[in-house]
Scaffold this motif. Structure first.
Motif, PDB file in Angstrom:
ATOM      1  N   SER A  25       0.834  -1.209   0.000  1.00 29.86           N
ATOM      2  CA  SER A  25       0.000   0.000   0.000  1.00 29.86           C
ATOM      3  C   SER A  25       0.864   1.252   0.000  1.00 29.86           C
ATOM      4  N   LEU A  26       1.928   1.223   0.769  1.00 28.24           N
ATOM      5  CA  LEU A  26       2.842   2.365   0.810  1.00 28.24           C
ATOM      6  C   LEU A  26       3.491   2.580  -0.554  1.00 28.24           C
ATOM      7  N   LYS A  47      -1.836  15.120   2.429  1.00 25.51           N
ATOM      8  CA  LYS A  47      -2.669  15.218   1.232  1.00 25.51           C
ATOM      9  C   LYS A  47      -3.134  13.838   0.760  1.00 25.51           C
ATOM     10  N   VAL A  48      -2.250  12.858   0.783  1.00 28.13           N
ATOM     11  CA  VAL A  48      -2.596  11.498   0.371  1.00 28.13           C
ATOM     12  C   VAL A  48      -3.591  10.888   1.356  1.00 28.13           C
ATOM     13  N   VAL A  49      -3.377  11.108   2.656  1.00 31.76           N
ATOM     14  CA  VAL A  49      -4.291  10.581   3.676  1.00 31.76           C
ATOM     15  C   VAL A  49      -5.678  11.174   3.483  1.00 31.76           C
ATOM     16  N   LYS A  50      -5.733  12.458   3.208  1.00 25.95           N
ATOM     17  CA  LYS A  50      -7.008  13.138   2.989  1.00 25.95           C
ATOM     18  C   LYS A  50      -7.741  12.539   1.787  1.00 25.95           C
ATOM     19  N   ASN A  51      -7.018  12.281   0.689  1.00 25.37           N
ATOM     20  CA  ASN A  51      -7.616  11.681  -0.505  1.00 25.37           C
ATOM     21  C   ASN A  51      -8.072  10.247  -0.244  1.00 25.37           C
ATOM     22  N   HIS A  58     -15.671   4.127   5.033  1.00 23.83           N
ATOM     23  CA  HIS A  58     -15.256   4.403   6.419  1.00 23.83           C
ATOM     24  C   HIS A  58     -14.645   3.172   7.092  1.00 23.83           C
ATOM     25  N   LYS A  59     -15.230   2.017   6.872  1.00 25.09           N
ATOM     26  CA  LYS A  59     -14.753   0.794   7.527  1.00 25.09           C
ATOM     27  C   LYS A  59     -13.337   0.437   7.072  1.00 25.09           C
ATOM     28  N   ILE A  64      -7.146   0.735   8.108  1.00 24.69           N
ATOM     29  CA  ILE A  64      -5.770   1.041   7.713  1.00 24.69           C
ATOM     30  C   ILE A  64      -5.229   2.315   8.342  1.00 24.69           C
ATOM     31  N   GLU A  65      -6.081   3.070   9.009  1.00 24.02           N
ATOM     32  CA  GLU A  65      -5.697   4.394   9.517  1.00 24.02           C
ATOM     33  C   GLU A  65      -4.476   4.352  10.432  1.00 24.02           C
TER      34      GLU A  65
END
Length: 93
Positions: A25-26, A47-51, A58-59, A64-65
């Motif tokens: 994923s990274l 910016k990537v986290v926001k996208n 949500h689940k 992955i958060e």
């Protein structure tokens, strides 16, 4: 995964409970920064986290958060040197 993983990186991944899926994923969604010393740092900048939060349900995002502070350092020839979790903000991220 098309990345050569060094022996050191394999040990660090095991010690830090970083799975191949997390690393994948990274590599897929992370941003590359050159540190000026011949290596690249891959991270999930804000910016990537926001996208990702907008695009994923949500689940899935909640699952992955906690891994979004993951980083990897790669050599200029594409070998993964080490990986871990950021505890401090990287300059420019």
């Amino acid at each position: 995964m098309n990345v050569t993983v060094s022996h050191h990186a394999k040990i660090r991944m095991q010690q830090r409970a970083i799975t191949a899926d997390m690393l994948e994923s990274l590599l897929d969604f992370g941003q590359v920064k050159f540190n000026g010393q011949g290596t690249e740092i891959l991270t999930f900048p804000k910016k990537v986290v926001k996208n990702l939060k907008k695009e994923l349900n949500h689940k899935v995002f909640t699952k992955i958060e906690r891994h979004l502070n993951l980083y990897a350092i790669m050599s200029s020839d594409g070998e993964l040197i080490t990986t871990g979790y950021r505890t401090k903000r990287l300059k420019g991220h």
